[in-house]
Design an enzyme around this catalytic site. Structure first.
Site, PDB file in Angstrom:
ATOM      1  N   SER A 126       1.872-118.944-104.188  1.00 42.96           N
ATOM      2  CA  SER A 126       0.424-118.993-104.406  1.00 42.96           C
ATOM      3  C   SER A 126      -0.284-118.007-103.481  1.00 42.96           C
ATOM      4  O   SER A 126      -1.223-117.323-103.896  1.00 42.96           O
ATOM      5  CB  SER A 126      -0.118-120.409-104.208  1.00 42.96           C
ATOM      6  OG  SER A 126       0.337-120.954-103.005  1.00 42.96           O
ATOM      7  N   ASN A 174       0.209-114.567-105.058  1.00 41.80           N
ATOM      8  CA  ASN A 174      -0.164-114.272-106.443  1.00 41.80           C
ATOM      9  C   ASN A 174      -1.432-114.938-106.959  1.00 41.80           C
ATOM     10  O   ASN A 174      -1.947-114.533-107.991  1.00 41.80           O
ATOM     11  CB  ASN A 174       0.974-114.643-107.381  1.00 41.80           C
ATOM     12  CG  ASN A 174       2.236-113.873-107.083  1.00 41.80           C
ATOM     13  OD1 ASN A 174       2.249-112.652-107.117  1.00 41.80           O
ATOM     14  ND2 ASN A 174       3.297-114.591-106.763  1.00 41.80           N
ATOM     15  N   TYR A 175      -1.908-115.978-106.270  1.00 41.54           N
ATOM     16  CA  TYR A 175      -3.014-116.733-106.848  1.00 41.54           C
ATOM     17  C   TYR A 175      -4.250-116.844-105.973  1.00 41.54           C
ATOM     18  O   TYR A 175      -5.324-117.166-106.479  1.00 41.54           O
ATOM     19  CB  TYR A 175      -2.542-118.147-107.206  1.00 41.54           C
ATOM     20  CG  TYR A 175      -1.628-118.160-108.399  1.00 41.54           C
ATOM     21  CD1 TYR A 175      -2.136-117.980-109.677  1.00 41.54           C
ATOM     22  CD2 TYR A 175      -0.266-118.323-108.254  1.00 41.54           C
ATOM     23  CE1 TYR A 175      -1.308-117.969-110.777  1.00 41.54           C
ATOM     24  CE2 TYR A 175       0.582-118.310-109.351  1.00 41.54           C
ATOM     25  CZ  TYR A 175       0.052-118.137-110.604  1.00 41.54           C
ATOM     26  OH  TYR A 175       0.874-118.120-111.694  1.00 41.54           O
ATOM     27  N   LEU A 176      -4.068-116.656-104.678  1.00 43.73           N
ATOM     28  CA  LEU A 176      -5.205-116.891-103.797  1.00 43.73           C
ATOM     29  C   LEU A 176      -5.896-115.584-103.467  1.00 43.73           C
ATOM     30  O   LEU A 176      -5.277-114.675-102.903  1.00 43.73           O
ATOM     31  CB  LEU A 176      -4.709-117.566-102.516  1.00 43.73           C
ATOM     32  CG  LEU A 176      -4.006-118.901-102.776  1.00 43.73           C
ATOM     33  CD1 LEU A 176      -3.468-119.479-101.487  1.00 43.73           C
ATOM     34  CD2 LEU A 176      -4.957-119.885-103.444  1.00 43.73           C
TER      35      LEU A 176
END
Length: 709
Positions: free
Chosen positions: A663, A666-668
């Site tokens: 995360s 790639n996501y935060l």
DNA sequence: TTGCTGACTTAGGACCCGAGGC
DNA sequence: GCCTCGGGTCCTAAGTCAGCAA
């Protein structure tokens, strides 16, 4: 497990409330600085002018270290030279970009012809850079810091670069036959294998300790492919895998790796230097006059395919890639990479609409593999930035989208209701889109759109909650997703309807696929696809959790613990799991022992302090006063150490099965983390390691402490 | 509409190596 | 100086999504 998922659910519910709050907050702050900033930094800039700040220096000296390649607006930036392009950047429409471009092609013909000229005249181009460079240095010398823009450098035609030069891939070393003393036995008898068959046998021998070799499919696939490599004689002799004895080979490789570990410092140093040399030669390319790190410049060595989960192709032979399999992509005017002596490339291509440097087709799935740039590169960084900007745009329209899908739950059309319920899952549970997969070619995993009846259970009442949906399915990488979630009545009723008259293997959403869903999302917002919800919900959750968990009075380790907890909430949301480390129990036990010892130390130190104080009271001399100070410091030091250990233990325990890295990477939105670090004076190094800092250089560069996702 | 492919992002596990404790 | 452990890095599989052809 159930505890974890309860928490997970709680987190989700919470974050939804928070969304509303965020929205309200945002509305009340309408027109604030953030918004301006958002516009200024919006990814339209990415392909436009604004990021063209002078990388042409690095273009000349090719020193990425001095210029991270991100052309970010900086605070002292003066007004843009080309005001007319400013307007274009206020609305970011990445997906329409192409259409827009097509429409604008004629309009911009004039500009385009400029491009073409430049394309054929690289030397002029460099000359210009040189001039700009010179001007800039002069200005700098004069203390005048002005943004110099590389006006030419904007790719509105879908191209990704103008110039690309690299050295091609690094091939794995050729197969080295085993020494004669290492033998393979078939049916108890030693047997010398032909080099081709031997090589494949070594792949298996190396994996003997691995669970894979106990799996039937793996063994079957391996044996079938291995036999293809055998000579006719070998083929006729070797007919059963269970009669094969690879143990000598296995021992040999174990001894080899042991020997590698035992190498002297000098030997290790030599290898390190050689690796560094290869990295310097092959690990970098020049893209548009930046020296950029390449991500994976080594060709994958041959071996046995290690699919995840119950992959039907596990154990198959991944064949050796030869230069003749390789497509090289670079610019015409670059020095083309040379194929190894005696060989030639499959193809030399000059496609600047793509970002890869090298590609080949692998033989297991027949898919294409690529060599691309490192995440620290300009091209990847800008894409990443753009991704988060799209997610931020979703933040603005998410309430509307939610209202819409809630409305759609009542639609009289089944396909609309299915679409709306699926979207609800994607939003609420951060599920992946769930493309269809080739049956029998890949492991049976699903995402939202491909959920089947067998993956879902409905409980009108459960654990004191109404309308509970129990989801249990293998997701990406065959990682189990298990969750019990209370949904709204209308969703529940819809799900009951979707399940009617269906078998376990039937699709839950039989009128829906990812293409339909994404087309719908595209209509709701430019650039919106299913995965944007994951990015959005992950980032907004981090931001909200950080707000909630950070106490101003906490010290740095405690703040970091809070950060990790916020990160963890996201990892739980996205179901990012890991296998508990093999040594987990042991290392946890060790840590506990350390804590116990530290506690003893602390109480001992406290006793000593007390005694010293008593002494000082009696003696009232300098020496005993000093002793008290010393003891005080000791107590303080030990209690800090203890606290640190305890924090470490908590963190580790909570992290047992959760992977934070995915995360984080790639996501935060890294700007949330950077802003948080600045706000609480936490060194960024505590949150991002070196590689991560390189990847997120753009965010570290541009973010103020008051950044809001 | 469907199937297929290509390009790119996201993912967990293996492995390596160096920091830190003894 | 040795050993352990865990973070960092590498590796490559497995997703997403758009575009194209039939």
């Amino acid at each position: 497990d159930s505890h974890k998922h309860k928490d997970k659910h709680k987190d989700r519910e919470h974050s939804h409330k928070e969304h509303k709050r965020d929205k309200e907050r945002e509305n009340s702050k309408n027109g604030n600085r953030q918004q301006d900033k958002h516009f200024r930094f919006s990814p339209c800039n990415l392909s436009g002018l604004s990021y063209t700040r002078m990388c042409c220096f690095s273009s000349l000296s090719i020193k990425v270290e001095e210029d991270n390649g991100y052309h970010l607006p900086i605070k002292h930036e003066k007004p843009l030279k080309r005001e007319r392009d400013e307007d274009d950047r206020y609305e970011h429409k990445p997906k329409k970009l192409k259409v827009d471009n097509e429409k604008k092609v004629k309009k911009r013909k004039q500009e385009d012809s400029d491009y073409e000229e430049r394309e054929v005249c690289i030397s002029l181009f460099l000359l210009k850079c040189l001039l700009l460079h010179f001007k800039e240095s002069q200005k700098r010398a004069a203390g005048e810091v002005e943004m110099v823009r590389w006006e030419e450098e904007k790719y509105t035609d879908g191209s990704k670069w103008r110039f690309l030069e690299h050295k091609g891939p690094v091939f794995p070393p050729p197969y080295e036959p085993l020494p004669d003393r290492i033998r393979f036995y078939y049916d108890g008898k030693a047997m010398k294998l032909s080099p081709a068959a031997e090589e494949v046998a070594t792949f298996y021998a190396k994996m003997l300790d691995h669970e894979y070799t106990t799996k039937d499919i793996f063994r079957k696939n391996f044996f079938k492919d291995w036999r293809k490599e055998m000579t006719p004689e070998e083929k006729s002799k070797i007919t059963e895998l269970k009669k094969c004895d690879f143990t000598e080979m296995h021992e040999y490789f174990k001894a080899q790796s042991e020997a590698r570990k035992q190498m002297t410092k000098e030997e290790k140093q030599k290898i390190k230097e050689e690796n560094e040399r290869i990295l310097q030669e092959y690990g970098y390319c020049v893209m548009d006059n930046h020296r950029e790190r390449i991500g994976n410049f080594r060709i994958e060595p041959p071996g046995l395919f290690r699919g995840r989960g119950d992959h039907p192709k596990m154990g198959k032979l991944k064949r050796r890639i030869r230069p003749e399999d390789i497509i090289i992509n670079c610019s015409k005017d670059s020095a083309h990479p040379q194929a190894p002596p005696g060989s030639r490339w499959k193809e030399l291509r000059h496609d600047n609409k793509v970002t890869w440097l090298v590609s080949w087709t692998e033989n297991i799935q027949g898919s294409i593999k690529y060599i691309m740039l490192n995440p620290s590169s300009r091209i990847k960084g800008e894409k990443d930035w753009q991704k988060y900007e799209t997610a931020r745009r979703l933040k603005k329209s998410v309430e509307h989208i939610r209202a819409q899908y809630r409305e759609d739950w009542r639609s009289k059309e089944m396909r609309i209701r299915q679409r709306a319920v699926a979207l609800y899952f994607i939003d609420k549970l951060a599920l992946r889109a769930g493309n269809e997969k080739d049956e029998g070619e890949t492991a049976d995993t699903v995402g939202c759109c491909s959920l089947r009846v067998e993956h879902i259970r409905l409980h009108p009442q459960m654990d004191g909650q109404d309308y509970v949906v129990e989801l249990d399915f293998p997701g990406k990488d065959s990682i189990r997703y298990y969750n019990k979630v209370s949904v709204e009545k209308r969703v529940f009723k819809n799900l009951q309807l979707f399940l009617e008259n269906k078998q376990a293997k039937d699709d839950l959403f039989d009128r829906l696929n990812t293409s339909i869903l994404n087309k719908h999302l595209q209509e709701l917002m430019d650039g919106l696809t299913a995965k944007v919800f994951r990015t959005y919900n992950a980032s907004i959750t981090l931001q909200q959790q950080l707000k909630e968990l950070t106490s101003p009075d906490d010290n740095i380790p405690e703040k970091i613990l809070s950060y990790n907890r916020a990160n963890r909430a996201v990892a739980v949301l996205c179901n990012h799991q890991r296998a508990p480390p093999k040594t987990f129990e042991k290392s946890m036990h060790n840590l506990q022992t350390k804590i116990d010892e530290k506690k003893k130390q602390l109480s001992a130190a406290k006793k000593e302090l007390k005694a010293a104080k008593a002494d000082a009271k009696m003696l009232r001399d300098e020496k005993s006063k000093k002793a008290v100070e010393m003891k005080k410091k000791a107590v303080q030091r030990i209690s800090e150490q203890l606290m640190k250990l305890e924090v470490q233990a908590t963190d580790r325990e909570e992290n047992k099965q959760i992977a934070l890295g995915t995360s984080k990477l790639n996501y935060l939105d890294p700007r949330i983390s950077v802003a948080w670090c600045k706000k609480w004076a936490v060194p960024i190094e505590k949150i991002y390691n070196k590689t991560q800092r390189e990847k997120f250089a753009w965010a570290i560069d541009m973010t103020d402490e008051d950044f809001e996702f």
